[in-house]
Write a protein that holds these residues in place. Structure first.
Motif, PDB file in Angstrom:
ATOM      1  N   GLY A 230     -13.737  59.450  10.320  1.00 33.50           N
ATOM      2  CA  GLY A 230     -13.751  60.549  11.267  1.00 33.50           C
ATOM      3  C   GLY A 230     -12.374  61.143  11.393  1.00 33.50           C
ATOM      4  N   CYS A 231     -12.314  62.317  11.986  1.00 37.47           N
ATOM      5  CA  CYS A 231     -11.075  63.098  12.003  1.00 37.47           C
ATOM      6  C   CYS A 231     -10.804  63.625  13.404  1.00 37.47           C
ATOM      7  CB  CYS A 231     -11.221  64.273  11.030  1.00 37.47           C
ATOM      8  SG  CYS A 231      -9.772  65.319  10.849  1.00 37.47           S
ATOM      9  N   PRO A 232      -9.547  63.662  13.833  1.00 38.69           N
ATOM     10  CA  PRO A 232      -9.241  64.320  15.099  1.00 38.69           C
ATOM     11  C   PRO A 232      -9.668  65.782  15.076  1.00 38.69           C
ATOM     12  CG  PRO A 232      -7.331  63.106  14.294  1.00 38.69           C
ATOM     13  CD  PRO A 232      -8.331  63.133  13.189  1.00 38.69           C
ATOM     14  N   SER A 233      -9.980  66.289  16.232  1.00 36.62           N
ATOM     15  CA  SER A 233     -10.260  67.715  16.391  1.00 36.62           C
ATOM     16  C   SER A 233      -8.958  68.505  16.378  1.00 36.62           C
ATOM     17  CB  SER A 233     -10.980  67.921  17.729  1.00 36.62           C
ATOM     18  OG  SER A 233     -11.027  69.279  18.086  1.00 36.62           O
ATOM     19  N   THR A 234      -9.060  69.797  16.025  1.00 40.21           N
ATOM     20  CA  THR A 234      -7.912  70.671  16.248  1.00 40.21           C
ATOM     21  C   THR A 234      -7.813  71.080  17.711  1.00 40.21           C
ATOM     22  OG1 THR A 234      -9.122  72.727  15.775  1.00 40.21           O
ATOM     23  CG2 THR A 234      -8.124  71.580  13.898  1.00 40.21           C
ATOM     24  N   SER A 235      -8.826  70.709  18.505  1.00 39.55           N
ATOM     25  CA  SER A 235      -8.872  71.066  19.925  1.00 39.55           C
ATOM     26  C   SER A 235      -8.814  69.792  20.770  1.00 39.55           C
ATOM     27  CB  SER A 235     -10.129  71.899  20.195  1.00 39.55           C
ATOM     28  OG  SER A 235     -10.188  72.312  21.537  1.00 39.55           O
ATOM     29  N   ASP A 236      -9.774  69.590  21.675  1.00 38.00           N
ATOM     30  CA  ASP A 236      -9.774  68.416  22.545  1.00 38.00           C
ATOM     31  C   ASP A 236     -10.087  67.137  21.762  1.00 38.00           C
ATOM     32  OD1 ASP A 236      -9.342  70.128  24.666  1.00 38.00           O
ATOM     33  OD2 ASP A 236     -11.443  70.169  25.295  1.00 38.00           O
ATOM     34  N   GLN A 237      -9.533  66.006  22.230  1.00 34.00           N
ATOM     35  CA  GLN A 237      -9.791  64.702  21.626  1.00 34.00           C
ATOM     36  C   GLN A 237     -10.702  63.877  22.539  1.00 34.00           C
ATOM     37  OE1 GLN A 237      -8.382  64.569  18.493  1.00 34.00           O
ATOM     38  NE2 GLN A 237      -7.812  66.634  19.171  1.00 34.00           N
ATOM     39  N   PHE A 238     -11.622  63.109  21.920  1.00 31.65           N
ATOM     40  CA  PHE A 238     -12.524  62.248  22.680  1.00 31.65           C
ATOM     41  C   PHE A 238     -11.964  60.825  22.728  1.00 31.65           C
ATOM     42  CE2 PHE A 238     -16.389  64.979  21.252  1.00 31.65           C
ATOM     43  CZ  PHE A 238     -16.027  65.971  22.131  1.00 31.65           C
ATOM     44  N   LEU A 239     -12.208  60.147  23.844  1.00 30.43           N
ATOM     45  CA  LEU A 239     -11.689  58.795  24.041  1.00 30.43           C
ATOM     46  C   LEU A 239     -12.498  57.796  23.224  1.00 30.43           C
ATOM     47  CD1 LEU A 239      -9.602  57.138  25.685  1.00 30.43           C
ATOM     48  CD2 LEU A 239     -11.431  56.764  27.356  1.00 30.43           C
ATOM     49  N   PRO A 240     -11.875  57.087  22.281  1.00 22.77           N
ATOM     50  CA  PRO A 240     -12.613  56.089  21.496  1.00 22.77           C
ATOM     51  C   PRO A 240     -13.179  54.988  22.376  1.00 22.77           C
ATOM     52  CG  PRO A 240     -10.511  56.610  20.452  1.00 22.77           C
ATOM     53  CD  PRO A 240     -10.477  57.231  21.824  1.00 22.77           C
ATOM     54  N   GLY A 241     -14.360  54.496  22.012  1.00 19.98           N
ATOM     55  CA  GLY A 241     -14.963  53.366  22.690  1.00 19.98           C
ATOM     56  C   GLY A 241     -15.570  53.658  24.040  1.00 19.98           C
TER      57      GLY A 241
ATOM     58  N   PRO B 173     -21.571  61.873  12.037  1.00 20.84           N
ATOM     59  CA  PRO B 173     -21.289  60.553  11.464  1.00 20.84           C
ATOM     60  C   PRO B 173     -22.583  59.840  11.063  1.00 20.84           C
ATOM     61  CG  PRO B 173     -21.040  60.492  13.850  1.00 20.84           C
ATOM     62  CD  PRO B 173     -21.240  61.926  13.487  1.00 20.84           C
ATOM     63  N   PRO B 174     -22.618  59.235   9.865  1.00 21.60           N
ATOM     64  CA  PRO B 174     -23.821  58.538   9.413  1.00 21.60           C
ATOM     65  C   PRO B 174     -23.845  57.065   9.786  1.00 21.60           C
ATOM     66  CG  PRO B 174     -22.280  58.673   7.617  1.00 21.60           C
ATOM     67  CD  PRO B 174     -21.613  59.350   8.790  1.00 21.60           C
ATOM     68  N   LEU B 175     -22.946  56.655  10.677  1.00 21.48           N
ATOM     69  CA  LEU B 175     -22.890  55.274  11.138  1.00 21.48           C
ATOM     70  C   LEU B 175     -22.335  55.256  12.559  1.00 21.48           C
ATOM     71  CD1 LEU B 175     -19.917  53.527   9.219  1.00 21.48           C
ATOM     72  CD2 LEU B 175     -19.977  55.881  10.027  1.00 21.48           C
ATOM     73  N   PRO B 176     -22.570  54.192  13.314  1.00 27.34           N
ATOM     74  CA  PRO B 176     -22.041  54.142  14.685  1.00 27.34           C
ATOM     75  C   PRO B 176     -20.523  54.178  14.701  1.00 27.34           C
ATOM     76  CG  PRO B 176     -23.735  52.466  14.354  1.00 27.34           C
ATOM     77  CD  PRO B 176     -23.403  53.008  12.997  1.00 27.34           C
ATOM     78  N   VAL B 177     -19.967  54.848  15.724  1.00 30.39           N
ATOM     79  CA  VAL B 177     -18.509  54.928  15.855  1.00 30.39           C
ATOM     80  C   VAL B 177     -18.001  54.143  17.059  1.00 30.39           C
ATOM     81  CG1 VAL B 177     -18.414  57.140  14.662  1.00 30.39           C
ATOM     82  CG2 VAL B 177     -18.571  57.106  17.164  1.00 30.39           C
ATOM     83  N   GLY B 178     -18.911  53.490  17.801  1.00 31.26           N
ATOM     84  CA  GLY B 178     -18.482  52.640  18.899  1.00 31.26           C
ATOM     85  C   GLY B 178     -18.368  53.322  20.242  1.00 31.26           C
ATOM     86  N   SER B 179     -18.824  54.561  20.332  1.00 30.93           N
ATOM     87  CA  SER B 179     -18.919  55.272  21.609  1.00 30.93           C
ATOM     88  C   SER B 179     -20.394  55.566  21.847  1.00 30.93           C
ATOM     89  CB  SER B 179     -18.131  56.589  21.579  1.00 30.93           C
ATOM     90  OG  SER B 179     -16.747  56.351  21.536  1.00 30.93           O
ATOM     91  N   ALA B 180     -20.960  54.987  22.912  1.00 31.08           N
ATOM     92  CA  ALA B 180     -22.412  55.041  23.090  1.00 31.08           C
ATOM     93  C   ALA B 180     -22.939  56.471  23.099  1.00 31.08           C
ATOM     94  CB  ALA B 180     -22.796  54.319  24.383  1.00 31.08           C
ATOM     95  N   TRP B 181     -22.248  57.362  23.790  1.00 35.52           N
ATOM     96  CA  TRP B 181     -22.780  58.723  23.906  1.00 35.52           C
ATOM     97  C   TRP B 181     -22.702  59.459  22.572  1.00 35.52           C
ATOM     98  CZ3 TRP B 181     -19.963  63.369  23.509  1.00 35.52           C
ATOM     99  CH2 TRP B 181     -18.583  63.231  23.370  1.00 35.52           C
TER     100      TRP B 181
ATOM    101  N   SER C 105     -18.316  54.773  26.829  1.00 35.75           N
ATOM    102  CA  SER C 105     -19.777  54.717  26.945  1.00 35.75           C
ATOM    103  C   SER C 105     -20.368  56.080  27.287  1.00 35.75           C
ATOM    104  CB  SER C 105     -20.180  53.686  28.002  1.00 35.75           C
ATOM    105  OG  SER C 105     -19.615  54.028  29.266  1.00 35.75           O
ATOM    106  N   SER C 106     -19.606  56.920  27.978  1.00 35.22           N
ATOM    107  CA  SER C 106     -20.033  58.283  28.307  1.00 35.22           C
ATOM    108  C   SER C 106     -18.899  59.239  27.966  1.00 35.22           C
ATOM    109  CB  SER C 106     -20.404  58.387  29.792  1.00 35.22           C
ATOM    110  OG  SER C 106     -19.309  58.006  30.606  1.00 35.22           O
ATOM    111  N   PHE C 107     -19.184  60.520  28.049  1.00 36.65           N
ATOM    112  CA  PHE C 107     -18.196  61.510  27.632  1.00 36.65           C
ATOM    113  C   PHE C 107     -16.871  61.304  28.365  1.00 36.65           C
ATOM    114  CE2 PHE C 107     -15.878  65.435  28.261  1.00 36.65           C
ATOM    115  CZ  PHE C 107     -15.793  65.918  26.961  1.00 36.65           C
ATOM    116  N   ALA C 108     -15.779  61.266  27.596  1.00 38.71           N
ATOM    117  CA  ALA C 108     -14.444  61.148  28.177  1.00 38.71           C
ATOM    118  C   ALA C 108     -13.434  61.710  27.192  1.00 38.71           C
ATOM    119  CB  ALA C 108     -14.112  59.691  28.494  1.00 38.71           C
ATOM    120  N   LEU C 109     -12.464  62.454  27.714  1.00 34.64           N
ATOM    121  CA  LEU C 109     -11.385  62.967  26.879  1.00 34.64           C
ATOM    122  C   LEU C 109     -10.285  61.926  26.729  1.00 34.64           C
ATOM    123  CD1 LEU C 109     -10.846  66.633  28.162  1.00 34.64           C
ATOM    124  CD2 LEU C 109     -12.132  65.870  26.150  1.00 34.64           C
TER     125      LEU C 109
END
Length: 250
Positions: A206-217, A149-157, A219-223
Motif C-alpha cells: 500500500g501507498c501513502p496518499s498525496t492527501s490525508d493519511q489513515f491511522l494504521p491498525g 487491497p486484495p488482502l487484509p491490511v489490519g484496519s477493520a473498517w 478499528s474505525s475511521f481515524a486520521l
C-alpha cells in the motif's frame, strides 16, 4: 534478463481533488499537497509514474482537469486507473485508462476494481478470466496494480471495503510465479504484507496518499495526523524489485 538496466517507477495515489482548487480536506489542501508530491517525485527521476485511483473526491470534471494539470508537470510518463471515488468516463475524456504497460523485461497489468456506488472493490468473473489469460500468455516478471487491497491490511473498517473477490484473485495468481508484487491504493498509508501460496508468496504494498493519511491498525475511521503525504518508489532489476516509501512536507 541478467544485467538489464534497472527501471525506476513511482506510485502516487488517492489525491482526492475537488472542483475548487482551494478546497480543504480533513488535514490539508489536496491540490497543494499533490503539487508538492509531484515536485518531489521529479527529483527522483523515475521512468514512469503510476497513479492508483481516487484522483477525485467530488467526481467532478473540474477535479480531473486540475489533476491532469498537476500530473502533467511530471517529467516522466504517467498513467492512472480509477478508484471508488472516481468516474472512469470523465477520466478517459482527459487521458486514456490503459490496462497494461510494457516495461521491457517487465510489465505491469492495471486492474480496474471500481464498483459503481460502492466503497469496496471487486474484479468480477470476466476481469479475473482476462487476468488469467494475460498471465498465461506472458511469463515476464509482472506487477499487478489496482486500487483496492486484495488482502487484509489490519484496519477493520478498511478491511470491510477491500477487494471483495480477493480469494478468487489469489487463485488466479497462484499458478503464475512471474507475479512479483501487487501495488494498491485506497488505504492512505504505507503497508507491506504477503499472501502465501503453495510454493511461495507474493508481496503486496500500500501507498501513502498525496492527501490525508489513515491511522494504521484502527478499528474505525481515524486520521494519522502525524504522517505526511508521500509516494512509493519501486526499482525493478534482474527479475527482482526493491521498494520503499518517501514522505513530503506539504
Amino acid at each position: 534478463m541478467k544485467n538489464a538496466a534497472p527501471i525506476r517507477l513511482v506510485q502516487i495515489t488517492d489525491c482526492h481533488l475537488q472542483a475548487d482548487p482551494a478546497a480543504r480536506a480533513r488535514a490539508g489542501f489536496p491540490l497543494r499537497q499533490l503539487e508538492a508530491v509531484v515536485a518531489a517525485v521529479n527529483r527522483e527521476r523515475p521512468g514512469m509514474v503510476l497513479v492508483t485511483g481516487d484522483i477525485s473526491q467530488d467526481e467532478s470534471a473540474a477535479s480531473y482537469r486540475l489533476a491532469e494539470q498537476a500530473l502533467s508537470r511530471l517529467d516522466a510518463p504517467w498513467f492512472w486507473l480509477p478508484g471508488n471515488h472516481d468516474q472512469p468516463a470523465l477520466m478517459a475524456e482527459r487521458r486514456e485508462l490503459p490496462d497494461a504497460l510494457d516495461l521491457g523485461n517487465w510489465r505491469a497489468l492495471l486492474l480496474n476494481t471500481r464498483v459503481s456506488g460502492r466503497a469496496g472493490g471487486e474484479l468480477g468473473e470476466a476481469a479475473l478470466a482476462t487476468l488469467a489469460e494475460r498471465l498465461a500468455a506472458d511469463d515476464r516478471p509482472t506487477l499487478l496494480v489496482m486500487h483496492h487491497p486484495p488482502l487484509p491490511v489490519g484496519s477493520a473498517w478498511l478491511d470491510e471495503i477491500g477487494l471483495a473477490d480477493g480469494e478468487a484473485f489469489w487463485r488466479v495468481v497462484a499458478p503464475h510465479r512471474q507475479v512479483r508484487a501487487v501495488l494498491f491504493g485506497h488505504v492512505h498509508q504505507a503497508f507491506h504484507g504477503v499472501h502465501a501460496l503453495a510454493d511461495g508468496e507474493v508481496p503486496a504494498y500500500g501507498c501513502p496518499s498525496t492527501s490525508d493519511q489513515f491511522l494504521p491498525g484502527s478499528s474505525s475511521f481515524a486520521l494519522d495526523e502525524a504522517s505526511r503525504p508521500g509516494y512509493r518508489l519501486i526499482e525493478l532489476r534482474d527479475g527482482e524489485l526493491e521498494t520503499w516509501v518517501e514522505r513530503v512536507e506539504a
